[in-house]
Motif scaffolding. Structure first.
Motif, PDB file in Angstrom:
ATOM      1  N   UNK A   1       8.367   7.604 -20.467  1.00  0.00           N
ATOM      2  CA  UNK A   1       8.046   6.438 -19.635  1.00  0.00           C
ATOM      3  C   UNK A   1       6.726   6.590 -18.891  1.00  0.00           C
ATOM      4  N   UNK A   2       6.039   7.724 -19.108  1.00  0.00           N
ATOM      5  CA  UNK A   2       4.781   7.989 -18.380  1.00  0.00           C
ATOM      6  C   UNK A   2       4.978   7.823 -16.869  1.00  0.00           C
ATOM      7  N   UNK A   3       6.083   8.343 -16.394  1.00  0.00           N
ATOM      8  CA  UNK A   3       6.459   8.152 -15.004  1.00  0.00           C
ATOM      9  C   UNK A   3       6.767   9.487 -14.348  1.00  0.00           C
ATOM     10  N   UNK A   4       6.347   9.608 -13.101  1.00  0.00           N
ATOM     11  CA  UNK A   4       6.708  10.756 -12.294  1.00  0.00           C
ATOM     12  C   UNK A   4       7.465  10.287 -11.067  1.00  0.00           C
ATOM     13  N   UNK A   5       8.349  11.133 -10.578  1.00  0.00           N
ATOM     14  CA  UNK A   5       9.171  10.815  -9.420  1.00  0.00           C
ATOM     15  C   UNK A   5       9.005  11.914  -8.370  1.00  0.00           C
ATOM     16  N   UNK A   6       9.121  11.515  -7.137  1.00  0.00           N
ATOM     17  CA  UNK A   6       9.147  12.483  -6.044  1.00  0.00           C
ATOM     18  C   UNK A   6      10.377  12.185  -5.194  1.00  0.00           C
ATOM     19  N   UNK A   7      11.369  13.038  -5.318  1.00  0.00           N
ATOM     20  CA  UNK A   7      12.579  12.916  -4.505  1.00  0.00           C
ATOM     21  C   UNK A   7      12.346  13.678  -3.213  1.00  0.00           C
ATOM     22  N   UNK A   8      12.433  12.969  -2.117  1.00  0.00           N
ATOM     23  CA  UNK A   8      12.158  13.563  -0.807  1.00  0.00           C
ATOM     24  C   UNK A   8      13.432  13.553   0.026  1.00  0.00           C
ATOM     25  N   UNK A   9      13.923  14.722   0.349  1.00  0.00           N
ATOM     26  CA  UNK A   9      15.131  14.867   1.158  1.00  0.00           C
ATOM     27  C   UNK A   9      14.806  15.535   2.482  1.00  0.00           C
TER      28      UNK A   9
END
Length: 123
Positions: free
Chosen positions: A75-83
């Motif tokens: 998907x040419x996508x990056x995610x940043x999960x911030x907790x």
């Protein structure tokens, strides 16, 4: 034309979570690395997290153990999960990508930025 589109910023209370997304569009040949940077008011822009095409990741010391970067190559996508967000995480978060793209006659390379998304951590 290459574009980076971010989403997911907003207001969250201390201790809360947010997930940022960044999708690259255009005539993409290959994405070598994707990363997230942030800039707080009056401060310089700093690297938060980066992920390579092979999945190697690196984080700023201030977010290790709290933030997780991932990517979906299809998907040419990056995610940043911030907790466990803290007030000091408040900043404009910008997506960055080092990539190759199909030009008119050849594959060219470049570094691209998203427009930025504001994350505010406050009670």
């Amino acid at each position: 034309q290459v574009q980076l589109a971010e989403s997911g910023g907003g207001l969250v209370q201390p201790g809360g979570s947010l997930r940022l997304s960044c999708t690259v569009s255009g005539s993409i040949f290959f994405i070598y690395s994707m990363g997230w940077y942030r800039q707080a008011p009056g401060k310089q822009r700093d690297l938060v997290a980066i992920i390579t095409s092979s999945g190697t990741v690196d984080y700023a010391d201030s977010v290790k153990g709290r933030f997780t970067i991932s990517r979906d190559n299809a998907k040419n996508t990056t995610y940043l999960q911030m907790n466990s967000l803290k007030p000091e995480d408040t900043a404009v978060y910008s997506c960055h990508a080092d990539l190759g793209y199909y030009g008119a006659y050849e594959v060219s390379g470049g570094a691209y930025w998203g427009q930025g998304t504001l994350v505010t951590v406050s009670s």
